[in-house]
Motif scaffolding. Structure first.
Motif, mmCIF file in Angstrom:
data_model
loop_
_atom_site.group_PDB
_atom_site.id
_atom_site.type_symbol
_atom_site.label_atom_id
_atom_site.label_comp_id
_atom_site.label_asym_id
_atom_site.label_seq_id
_atom_site.Cartn_x
_atom_site.Cartn_y
_atom_site.Cartn_z
ATOM 1 N N SER A 96 0.851 -1.188 0.000
ATOM 2 C CA SER A 96 0.000 0.000 0.000
ATOM 3 C C SER A 96 0.884 1.234 0.000
ATOM 4 O O SER A 96 2.044 1.185 0.398
ATOM 5 N N LEU A 97 0.313 2.319 -0.446
ATOM 6 C CA LEU A 97 1.015 3.596 -0.452
ATOM 7 C C LEU A 97 0.387 4.512 0.576
ATOM 8 O O LEU A 97 -0.818 4.507 0.777
ATOM 9 N N SER A 98 1.208 5.302 1.235
ATOM 10 C CA SER A 98 0.717 6.306 2.163
ATOM 11 C C SER A 98 0.521 7.618 1.415
ATOM 12 O O SER A 98 0.962 7.774 0.276
ATOM 13 N N LYS A 99 -0.094 8.544 2.067
ATOM 14 C CA LYS A 99 -0.333 9.839 1.450
ATOM 15 C C LYS A 99 1.005 10.506 1.147
ATOM 16 O O LYS A 99 1.903 10.575 1.990
ATOM 17 N N GLY A 100 1.164 10.961 -0.065
ATOM 18 C CA GLY A 100 2.383 11.628 -0.460
ATOM 19 C C GLY A 100 3.435 10.716 -1.065
ATOM 20 O O GLY A 100 4.444 11.184 -1.564
ATOM 21 N N GLN A 101 3.226 9.406 -1.023
ATOM 22 C CA GLN A 101 4.187 8.477 -1.614
ATOM 23 C C GLN A 101 3.853 8.285 -3.084
ATOM 24 O O GLN A 101 2.695 8.083 -3.430
ATOM 25 N N ALA A 102 4.850 8.303 -3.910
ATOM 26 C CA ALA A 102 4.668 8.047 -5.328
ATOM 27 C C ALA A 102 5.381 6.738 -5.669
ATOM 28 O O ALA A 102 6.547 6.565 -5.304
ATOM 29 N N PRO A 103 4.705 5.801 -6.332
ATOM 30 C CA PRO A 103 5.338 4.503 -6.586
ATOM 31 C C PRO A 103 6.566 4.585 -7.487
ATOM 32 O O PRO A 103 7.453 3.764 -7.387
ATOM 33 N N THR A 105 8.902 6.678 -7.320
ATOM 34 C CA THR A 105 10.085 7.129 -6.575
ATOM 35 C C THR A 105 10.605 6.066 -5.607
ATOM 36 O O THR A 105 11.678 6.226 -5.055
ATOM 37 N N LEU A 106 9.851 5.002 -5.397
ATOM 38 C CA LEU A 106 10.252 3.955 -4.459
ATOM 39 C C LEU A 106 11.210 2.984 -5.125
ATOM 40 O O LEU A 106 11.125 2.720 -6.317
ATOM 41 N N LYS A 107 12.089 2.400 -4.352
ATOM 42 C CA LYS A 107 13.036 1.407 -4.827
ATOM 43 C C LYS A 107 12.738 0.078 -4.133
ATOM 44 O O LYS A 107 12.783 0.003 -2.906
#
Length: 108
Positions: A96-103, A105-107
């Motif tokens: 899941s993603l939290s508010k403000g997280q963009a997939p 940008t994740l590694k």
């Protein structure tokens, strides 16, 4: 692993990771083409409300050849996943993603 059937998935619903799985031994026949994944046409229902909501609703049965194809693909993929440590638990984990997280940008 997580109950995903053998079907095409839109790229918008997939998240790219750097995790690699060697599927060189996976048997991908020529039968897996556009016609294989095409939805079957269903007859339009025209009737009364009782027929629509009635107890006569039948559950759609999957063709035997699709069930056999699914079992073959599952066996090959699970064998490849078992070779990589912790990969099965990684694939089973909830994402899941939290508010403000963009997939993007994740590694992983």
């Amino acid at each position: 692993i997580n109950g995903v059937p053998l079907r095409r998935v839109n790229q918008a619903y997939a998240i790219a990771t750097s995790t690699k799985v060697d599927l060189a031994g996976l048997n991908v026949d020529a039968k897996f083409d556009d016609a294989y994944f095409k939805r079957e046409e269903q007859a339009k229902l025209k009737g009364t409300e009782e027929e629509f909501f009635g107890a006569k609703a039948q559950k759609k049965e999957h063709p035997a050849h699709r069930i056999a194809d699914q079992k073959t693909a599952d066996k090959d993929v699970l064998a490849a996943v078992a070779k990589v440590p912790y990969l099965a638990s990684y694939l089973n984990s909830h994402f899941s993603l939290s508010k403000g997280q963009a997939p993007h940008t994740l590694k992983f």
